[in-house]
Design an enzyme around this catalytic site. Structure first.
Site, short mmCIF file in Angstrom:
data_model
loop_
_atom_site.label_atom_id
_atom_site.label_comp_id
_atom_site.label_asym_id
_atom_site.label_seq_id
_atom_site.Cartn_x
_atom_site.Cartn_y
_atom_site.Cartn_z
N GLU A 1 1.67 -0.53 -5.03
CA GLU A 1 0.75 0.56 -5.35
C GLU A 1 1.66 1.77 -5.53
OE1 GLU A 1 -3.36 2.55 -3.69
OE2 GLU A 1 -1.76 2.19 -2.25
N ASP B 1 0.84 -1.19 0.00
CA ASP B 1 0.00 0.00 0.00
C ASP B 1 0.88 1.25 0.00
OD1 ASP B 1 -2.67 1.35 0.51
OD2 ASP B 1 -1.57 1.98 2.29
#
Length: 699
Positions: A379, A343
């Site tokens: 990401e 993330d």
């Protein structure tokens, strides 16, 4: 109690069959107390007698799995200079393998009194904090062997443990919303029938439910608020025993592996749940604030925030980096997971200020013999300056391709001038990945993810409808590149209902037949809706859970069909980029050709035309520059893909006999099942408005 010196490594609580070794890093500490808790909450404090290289440690004979514990760290308290030690605050072990209980929000968890942020709060927080648990590390893995599928054969399914399983009617109620539910045969069968080869689980590391959400009657459903990087969250466990979530998680992994499905974890190493300078003291802040967090250099009372959550992990500090690497290795070696999706991964590359692809974190991953061998998905952005880094990660990484998502959405909603970039995205995004030595599989392709509209909502809403998040509809992305097909929200208008169904088939077919790795968001094949909510992070309820009682079986069957088409034909999952030239001596046809609807090859003028919304592409199955496991050249059928984003039907002319003498319609998104019509060379096939047609060469 008998106390032995123990060892400084491994960090955390390690049970060896006769007792438990405890080890905690803190460079700022003057002394450290290990706190053991009985079943009735009685606390026993044990000063750790030994310290080596700032690791405080002891071995306690007779301490067995199930023991609850925490720490108290004595040291300097000077918040203005970034020092926040306070032994009145019980602290979670950053290396805890399990955490039992949930936070009971109270002023005692904070380092100051409410209304006076400059004050010091010495209230004891032990009663309000969950406790770490000593676990039994032993587990019968049997003959478990991770599938380790190559990226080219991977189909990712992004899912949420609870959202996937909470309402399934064939799951026993006690297994709904749990790891055991994910491992149940009805869930596994659904995944395998779709051709899924890897589940990407939204965060399962132990996370905190934010106080401001609880006060509103909401919850942190997504889980991007980690406080324990080694501990599977007990909220997803059906086990009633302390630490039982570890065994249950392992059993889930084993069951998915038996079905040939890899397990990828969505991990949040960019920040923790302690928030900004006004956040609670739960773990890292009280253990060694300067080591674990990036502080503002000329004002260390405050935290650098590249994540929008209040803090950023300090990837400049060796012990903070060690925490990340130890966690990754633990999940691979002990929990048998197969990869990670990072993330806001750009934050992990900010050693100083800018995002740096040569950052120490990437070097550590590159040389690590364990972590470097599993799937690594970034990401590739954060909210800091220059944070959008799609295409800029090191060679061994793959990336969520946000440009693929945006372009495919724009094309199918009829935006002009997107044909050229659409062509680049569906062929693997060579412009992003080829120059860094990567392959088409570096692109994790997706149209929809957890963050944003579901696929059904993408074609049903122009605007977000987040009122039930209780933030006056101010949260969530406002620019969604969505199109409601003429009416906002649900409708009984037959024409719009059919158009929306066709659009969803367009997106799914485009996704599965693009070069790269497809990622399907859970429930999109079922027709899942969130009622226009594009930020379901706080909706732990029917808004976000899959409704298994209202499954669109036609869409499920269509998804299976295009997934099988991808599986059976390597021309859709090439390991190398197209180059527009023949790949074998003597071949006349290139590996790829682009056509206008009238059957002519695209010219520069055609590519530059800003009004085009249709295109055809020929994929040469005989020119795949790949070899199978035995070293034999891969040969496949050839295909013609016709895309029409116009609002009127267009007749596409099939190329001449050089490309093939007969073609069969195997996908036509005007209906769930293609009619199988055969088109001769030079003939034409009608491609309806907002429709995709796939032709397979038969002769």
């Amino acid at each position: 109690m008998e106390i032995w010196p123990g060892n400084p490594y491994p960090l955390g609580a390690t049970y060896d069959g006769s007792g438990t070794n405890f080890a905690l890093f803190s460079e700022v500490a003057e002394s450290v107390e290990l706190c053991l808790f009985d079943a009735d909450g009685t606390e026993t404090r044990i000063p750790l007698p030994e310290v080596d290289s700032f690791v405080w440690h002891a071995f306690l004979p007779g301490i067995e799995p199930g023991q609850h514990y925490g720490y108290r760290v004595h040291g300097p308290y000077d918040p203005e200079n970034g020092l926040r030690s306070n032994p009145n605050k019980l602290l979670l072990d950053p290396y805890a393998k399990a955490i039992d209980g949930t936070i009971e929000w109270d002023e005692s968890l904070y380092g100051y009194h409410f209304g006076d942020p400059d004050s010091r709060n010495d209230d004891d927080s032990a009663a309000q904090l969950p406790k770490c648990v000593v676990i039994n590390p032993f587990f019968d893995w049997g003959v478990d062997r991770p599938p380790r599928r190559p990226y080219a054969e991977t189909v990712v399914y992004e899912t949420h443990v609870k959202g996937m399983t909470q309402t399934h009617p064939d799951l026993p109620e006690n297994l709904r919303g749990t790891y055991a539910g994910m491992a149940h045969p009805v869930i596994v069968e659904h995944l395998t029938q779709l051709g899924i080869t890897a589940v990407e689980l939204m965060p399962v590391h132990h996370f905190v439910n934010d106080s401001f959400l609880i006060e509103k009657g909401l919850a942190n459903y997504w889980g991007y608020n980690t406080i324990g990087f080694f501990a599977p969250d007990h909220k997803y466990s059906s086990s009633a025993s302390a630490g039982g979530q570890v065994q249950e998680f392992k059993a889930m992994v084993r069951a998915l592996h038996e079905a040939g499905i890899e397990v990828i974890l969505d991990v949040v190493y960019n920040h923790t749940a302690e928030g900004n300078h006004l956040g609670p003291t739960l773990s890292f802040r009280g253990i060694d604030n300067e080591a674990y967090y990036r502080l503002v250099e000329d004002s260390p009372q405050y935290y650098m925030d590249y994540t929008g959550t209040g803090n950023s992990l300090n990837v400049r500090h060796p012990n903070s980096l060690q925490l990340i690497m130890d966690s990754l290795r633990y999940w691979v070696t002990e929990m048998h997971v197969d990869g990670f999706r990072f993330d806001l991964a750009a934050t992990l590359a900010r050693e100083f200020y800018d995002v740096d692809r040569l950052a120490t974190f990437f070097d550590l991953v590159q040389q690590d013999p364990i972590v470097s061998q599993v799937k690594l998905i970034a990401e590739p952005w954060d909210v800091g300056p220059g944070g959008y880094q799609v295409g800029n990660f090191p060679p061994q990484w793959t990336e969520w391709n946000g440009k693929y998502r945006d372009t495919v959405r724009d094309f199918w909603r009829g935006e002009p001038g997107t044909v050229g970039e659409f062509a680049a995205r569906i062929t693997g995004s060579a412009d992003l990945y080829k120059t860094s030595g990567r392959r088409p599989v570096a692109s994790i392709n997706f149209v929809v993810a957890h963050d944003g509209f579901t696929l059904r909502d993408l074609v049903s809403y122009n605007e977000k409808h987040n009122e039930n998040n209780l933030d006056d509809n101010n949260d969530g992305e406002s620019h969604n590149r969505s199109w409601n097909c003429g009416i906002e929200g649900e409708t009984d208008d037959t024409g719009i209902v059919e158009l929306r169904a066709r659009q969803r088939r367009n997106f799914i077919a485009t996704l599965f037949l693009s070069q790269g790795v497809p990622m399907l968001c859970h429930g999109d094949e079922l027709g899942r809706t969130q009622g226009g909510n594009n930020n379901g992070y706080c909706q732990d309820n029917e808004v976000t859970w899959i409704d298994w009682n209202h499954v669109e079986s036609d869409l499920v069957a269509f998804t299976r069909h295009v997934s099988e088409l991808r599986r059976d034909h390597p021309v859709f999952r090439r390991r190398r980029f197209f180059d527009g030239r023949p790949t074998r001596r003597g071949d006349q046809l290139p590996d790829i050709s682009w056509f206008t609807p009238d059957g002519k090859e695209m010219t520069e003028e055609d590519w530059d035309a800003g009004f085009g919304r249709s295109i055809g592409v020929y994929l040469n199955g005989e020119g795949i520059p790949d070899r199978d496991a035995r070293g034999q050249r891969v040969l496949d059928d050839s295909f013609m893909l016709c895309f029409c984003a116009h609002d009127e039907a267009i007749d596409f002319t099939v190329p001449g006999e050089d490309y093939g003498t007969a073609w069969e319609v195997v996908v036509d998104t005007t209906a769930p099942v293609a009619d199988g019509k055969v088109i001769k060379a030079g003939g034409s096939v009608q491609v309806g408005p907002q429709t995709m047609v796939v032709l397979q060469r038969t002769a």
